[in-house]
Design a protein around this motif. Sequence first.
Motif, PDB file in Angstrom:
ATOM      1  N   VAL A 219       7.655   1.227  -8.729  1.00  0.00           N
ATOM      2  CA  VAL A 219       7.814  -0.204  -8.471  1.00  0.00           C
ATOM      3  C   VAL A 219       8.618  -0.845  -9.599  1.00  0.00           C
ATOM      4  CG1 VAL A 219       5.790  -0.486  -6.996  1.00  0.00           C
ATOM      5  CG2 VAL A 219       5.519  -0.648  -9.475  1.00  0.00           C
ATOM      6  N   GLY A 220       9.535  -1.707  -9.188  1.00  0.00           N
ATOM      7  CA  GLY A 220      10.479  -2.316 -10.117  1.00  0.00           C
ATOM      8  C   GLY A 220      11.731  -1.494 -10.290  1.00  0.00           C
ATOM      9  N   MET A 221      11.638  -0.176 -10.065  1.00  0.00           N
ATOM     10  CA  MET A 221      12.736   0.732 -10.397  1.00  0.00           C
ATOM     11  C   MET A 221      13.440   1.349  -9.195  1.00  0.00           C
ATOM     12  SD  MET A 221      10.806   2.592 -13.577  1.00  0.00           S
ATOM     13  CE  MET A 221       9.192   2.547 -12.793  1.00  0.00           C
ATOM     14  N   TYR A 222      12.821   1.284  -8.022  1.00  0.00           N
ATOM     15  CA  TYR A 222      13.394   1.865  -6.814  1.00  0.00           C
ATOM     16  C   TYR A 222      13.259   0.864  -5.668  1.00  0.00           C
ATOM     17  CZ  TYR A 222      13.280   6.450  -9.129  1.00  0.00           C
ATOM     18  OH  TYR A 222      13.473   7.489  -9.996  1.00  0.00           O
ATOM     19  N   GLY A 223      14.125   1.018  -4.675  1.00  0.00           N
ATOM     20  CA  GLY A 223      13.999   0.249  -3.458  1.00  0.00           C
ATOM     21  C   GLY A 223      14.553  -1.156  -3.539  1.00  0.00           C
ATOM     22  N   PRO A 224      14.702  -1.793  -2.383  1.00  0.00           N
ATOM     23  CA  PRO A 224      15.189  -3.169  -2.362  1.00  0.00           C
ATOM     24  C   PRO A 224      14.244  -4.087  -3.133  1.00  0.00           C
ATOM     25  CG  PRO A 224      14.291  -2.528  -0.216  1.00  0.00           C
ATOM     26  CD  PRO A 224      14.391  -1.292  -1.041  1.00  0.00           C
ATOM     27  N   GLU A 225      14.802  -4.871  -4.037  1.00  0.00           N
ATOM     28  CA  GLU A 225      14.045  -5.806  -4.876  1.00  0.00           C
ATOM     29  C   GLU A 225      13.013  -5.104  -5.762  1.00  0.00           C
ATOM     30  OE1 GLU A 225      12.402  -8.940  -2.479  1.00  0.00           O
ATOM     31  OE2 GLU A 225      14.379  -9.646  -1.842  1.00  0.00           O
ATOM     32  N   GLY A 226      13.156  -3.780  -5.926  1.00  0.00           N
ATOM     33  CA  GLY A 226      12.199  -3.038  -6.743  1.00  0.00           C
ATOM     34  C   GLY A 226      10.884  -2.787  -6.044  1.00  0.00           C
ATOM     35  N   ALA A 227      10.893  -2.729  -4.711  1.00  0.00           N
ATOM     36  CA  ALA A 227       9.649  -2.582  -3.952  1.00  0.00           C
ATOM     37  C   ALA A 227       9.116  -1.155  -3.946  1.00  0.00           C
ATOM     38  CB  ALA A 227       9.860  -3.061  -2.516  1.00  0.00           C
ATOM     39  N   GLY A 228       9.817  -0.213  -4.560  1.00  0.00           N
ATOM     40  CA  GLY A 228       9.284   1.137  -4.696  1.00  0.00           C
ATOM     41  C   GLY A 228       9.995   2.171  -3.841  1.00  0.00           C
ATOM     42  N   LEU A 229       9.544   3.418  -3.975  1.00  0.00           N
ATOM     43  CA  LEU A 229      10.204   4.530  -3.286  1.00  0.00           C
ATOM     44  C   LEU A 229       9.968   4.473  -1.778  1.00  0.00           C
ATOM     45  CD1 LEU A 229      11.913   7.071  -3.718  1.00  0.00           C
ATOM     46  CD2 LEU A 229       9.788   8.375  -3.923  1.00  0.00           C
ATOM     47  N   ALA A 230       8.773   4.089  -1.347  1.00  0.00           N
ATOM     48  CA  ALA A 230       8.508   3.993   0.091  1.00  0.00           C
ATOM     49  C   ALA A 230       9.480   3.020   0.747  1.00  0.00           C
ATOM     50  CB  ALA A 230       7.066   3.565   0.343  1.00  0.00           C
ATOM     51  N   ALA A 231       9.731   1.896   0.075  1.00  0.00           N
ATOM     52  CA  ALA A 231      10.673   0.914   0.610  1.00  0.00           C
ATOM     53  C   ALA A 231      12.085   1.482   0.627  1.00  0.00           C
ATOM     54  CB  ALA A 231      10.609  -0.360  -0.220  1.00  0.00           C
ATOM     55  N   ARG A 232      12.458   2.223  -0.423  1.00  0.00           N
ATOM     56  CA  ARG A 232      13.804   2.810  -0.454  1.00  0.00           C
ATOM     57  C   ARG A 232      13.990   3.817   0.671  1.00  0.00           C
ATOM     58  NH1 ARG A 232      16.482   6.426  -5.292  1.00  0.00           N
ATOM     59  NH2 ARG A 232      15.751   8.166  -4.032  1.00  0.00           N
ATOM     60  N   LEU A 233      12.929   4.555   0.997  1.00  0.00           N
ATOM     61  CA  LEU A 233      13.014   5.596   2.018  1.00  0.00           C
ATOM     62  C   LEU A 233      12.745   5.058   3.421  1.00  0.00           C
ATOM     63  CD1 LEU A 233      11.168   8.484   0.132  1.00  0.00           C
ATOM     64  CD2 LEU A 233      13.638   8.154   0.398  1.00  0.00           C
ATOM     65  N   GLY A 234      12.403   3.782   3.531  1.00  0.00           N
ATOM     66  CA  GLY A 234      12.164   3.183   4.838  1.00  0.00           C
ATOM     67  C   GLY A 234      10.831   3.515   5.465  1.00  0.00           C
ATOM     68  N   VAL A 235       9.842   3.893   4.647  1.00  0.00           N
ATOM     69  CA  VAL A 235       8.526   4.250   5.197  1.00  0.00           C
ATOM     70  C   VAL A 235       7.419   3.338   4.665  1.00  0.00           C
ATOM     71  CG1 VAL A 235       9.142   6.655   5.609  1.00  0.00           C
ATOM     72  CG2 VAL A 235       8.155   6.003   3.398  1.00  0.00           C
ATOM     73  N   ALA A 236       7.786   2.177   4.147  1.00  0.00           N
ATOM     74  CA  ALA A 236       6.786   1.274   3.576  1.00  0.00           C
ATOM     75  C   ALA A 236       5.728   0.880   4.598  1.00  0.00           C
ATOM     76  CB  ALA A 236       7.463   0.036   3.003  1.00  0.00           C
ATOM     77  N   ASP A 237       6.117   0.719   5.860  1.00  0.00           N
ATOM     78  CA  ASP A 237       5.152   0.312   6.894  1.00  0.00           C
ATOM     79  C   ASP A 237       4.164   1.422   7.224  1.00  0.00           C
ATOM     80  OD1 ASP A 237       6.346  -2.145   7.024  1.00  0.00           O
ATOM     81  OD2 ASP A 237       7.526  -1.716   8.831  1.00  0.00           O
ATOM     82  N   GLU A 238       4.499   2.650   6.878  1.00  0.00           N
ATOM     83  CA  GLU A 238       3.593   3.770   7.139  1.00  0.00           C
ATOM     84  C   GLU A 238       2.592   3.983   6.018  1.00  0.00           C
ATOM     85  OE1 GLU A 238       5.753   7.283   8.512  1.00  0.00           O
ATOM     86  OE2 GLU A 238       7.405   5.958   9.089  1.00  0.00           O
ATOM     87  N   VAL A 239       2.772   3.285   4.910  1.00  0.00           N
ATOM     88  CA  VAL A 239       1.816   3.337   3.802  1.00  0.00           C
ATOM     89  C   VAL A 239       0.781   2.232   4.030  1.00  0.00           C
ATOM     90  CG1 VAL A 239       1.516   3.058   1.317  1.00  0.00           C
ATOM     91  CG2 VAL A 239       3.517   4.277   2.209  1.00  0.00           C
ATOM     92  N   THR A 240      -0.482   2.616   4.167  1.00  0.00           N
ATOM     93  CA  THR A 240      -1.526   1.632   4.441  1.00  0.00           C
ATOM     94  C   THR A 240      -1.839   0.810   3.209  1.00  0.00           C
ATOM     95  OG1 THR A 240      -2.494   3.335   5.883  1.00  0.00           O
ATOM     96  CG2 THR A 240      -3.763   1.312   5.548  1.00  0.00           C
ATOM     97  N   VAL A 241      -2.130   1.506   2.117  1.00  0.00           N
ATOM     98  CA  VAL A 241      -2.469   0.839   0.856  1.00  0.00           C
ATOM     99  C   VAL A 241      -1.564   1.399  -0.237  1.00  0.00           C
ATOM    100  CG1 VAL A 241      -4.259   0.335  -0.862  1.00  0.00           C
ATOM    101  CG2 VAL A 241      -4.866   0.505   1.558  1.00  0.00           C
ATOM    102  N   LEU A 242      -0.913   0.496  -0.949  1.00  0.00           N
ATOM    103  CA  LEU A 242      -0.030   0.879  -2.051  1.00  0.00           C
ATOM    104  C   LEU A 242      -0.637   0.401  -3.359  1.00  0.00           C
ATOM    105  CD1 LEU A 242       3.789   0.598  -2.265  1.00  0.00           C
ATOM    106  CD2 LEU A 242       2.431  -0.653  -3.943  1.00  0.00           C
TER     107      LEU A 242
END
Length: 413
Positions: A219-242
């Motif tokens: 978080v802060g270092m990957y993904g759009p706006e620093g939302a993390g690796l799940a966001a960068r890979l397009g699977v943020a919605d598949e993560v229940t709890v981050l």
Amino acid sequence: MFDYAGFFADRIDGLRTTGQYRTFVQIERLAGSFPRALHHRPDGPREVTVWCSNDHLGMGQHPAVLAAMRAVLDASGAAAGGSRNISGTTPHHVALEREMADLHGKESALVFITGYAANDAALYVLGRTLPDCAFFSDRLNHASMIMAMRASGAERHVFAHNDPADLNRKLCAVRPGRPKVVAFESVYSMDGDMAPMAELCAVAQRHGALVYVDEAHTVGMYGPEGAGLAARLGVADEVTVLMGTFAKGYGTAGGYLAGPGPVVDAVRSLAPAFIFTLSMPPALAAGALASVRHLRASGTEREQLHERAALLKSLLRQAGIPLVSEESHIVPVLVGDAHQCRRLAHVLLERHGLYAQPINHPSVARGTERLRINPSPVHRPADVHHFADVLDREWRALGLPRTKAAVRVAEPA
């Protein structure tokens, strides 16, 4: 009478013999000049360059962060004065939680005084509360995750590191319909490797499992706006709890959870690690919020982080210095011997003013001892070249191997 002090003295002597004894280096960061810092020694302070800080983006000295903390410190004092339930919830905590929920596109978020506490609270509640819950845990998960799952009393299955096929096999062995939690990290801080998040999430989804991901090192270092690796890979919605932390990419301290409202509320209401501990100081919450907002608006720091890491990995590769992994911004230099690892770190610090802390067992398996190097935007390209050159010369002087050591055997979680 049992000799308590003698017993522990013998244990500590054993740690010294095996090279596992941990020593603290007194480092005083210099805001505005970091990664330069003062190494406090018996003969007085000496300026050094820090190469092992988790302040990956240098946000711990960012003017916006410092200004926000000063303003709230002057207005509200040093501490919240109690737990979140007893006088410890301020507008700064509420604003930070809303920001994190929005960043990750989740319904709710909850902040903690440490990232360890966030993992402890969430996984304990999941395992303790879900009826007949079964955990499926990556073999190399962080200690905070492992200890929380154990403490919950829930059944725990350990799958091979970053192995979706093994996860699938273990999930197939548990009856359908039973509550299941798949827990893993997005980037593993000691090896620097990345989880195959899309594949792991797909397997979990096929079995109806809740997905819990520790994104502390993304978080802060990957993904759009620093939302993390799940966001960068397009699977943020598949993560229940981050789970994320403010202590690394955001350069402050504390941790948080983001997820469905009822799940986060259950952690807030039931977790001893949240209920019975001090609230994050309001000045710290304000500083974390300023850091998050800056990194949502600016991608410069992220770009420079990955440029510096790529440069260092390239230079070390050319020198034939073995790395555990080259997948992320973390650069783990494989030494493979506890005593040699400590010698190398000592020489770098005392002879060259380059501070890189040795990482030994139990943080990593025996035979995989390493220096975990964290280049950042506040390291200039010239700093990176200098570090690589010095490391190469001292590596040669100590006669360290130029190829990877034997295959690493991860210790049981």
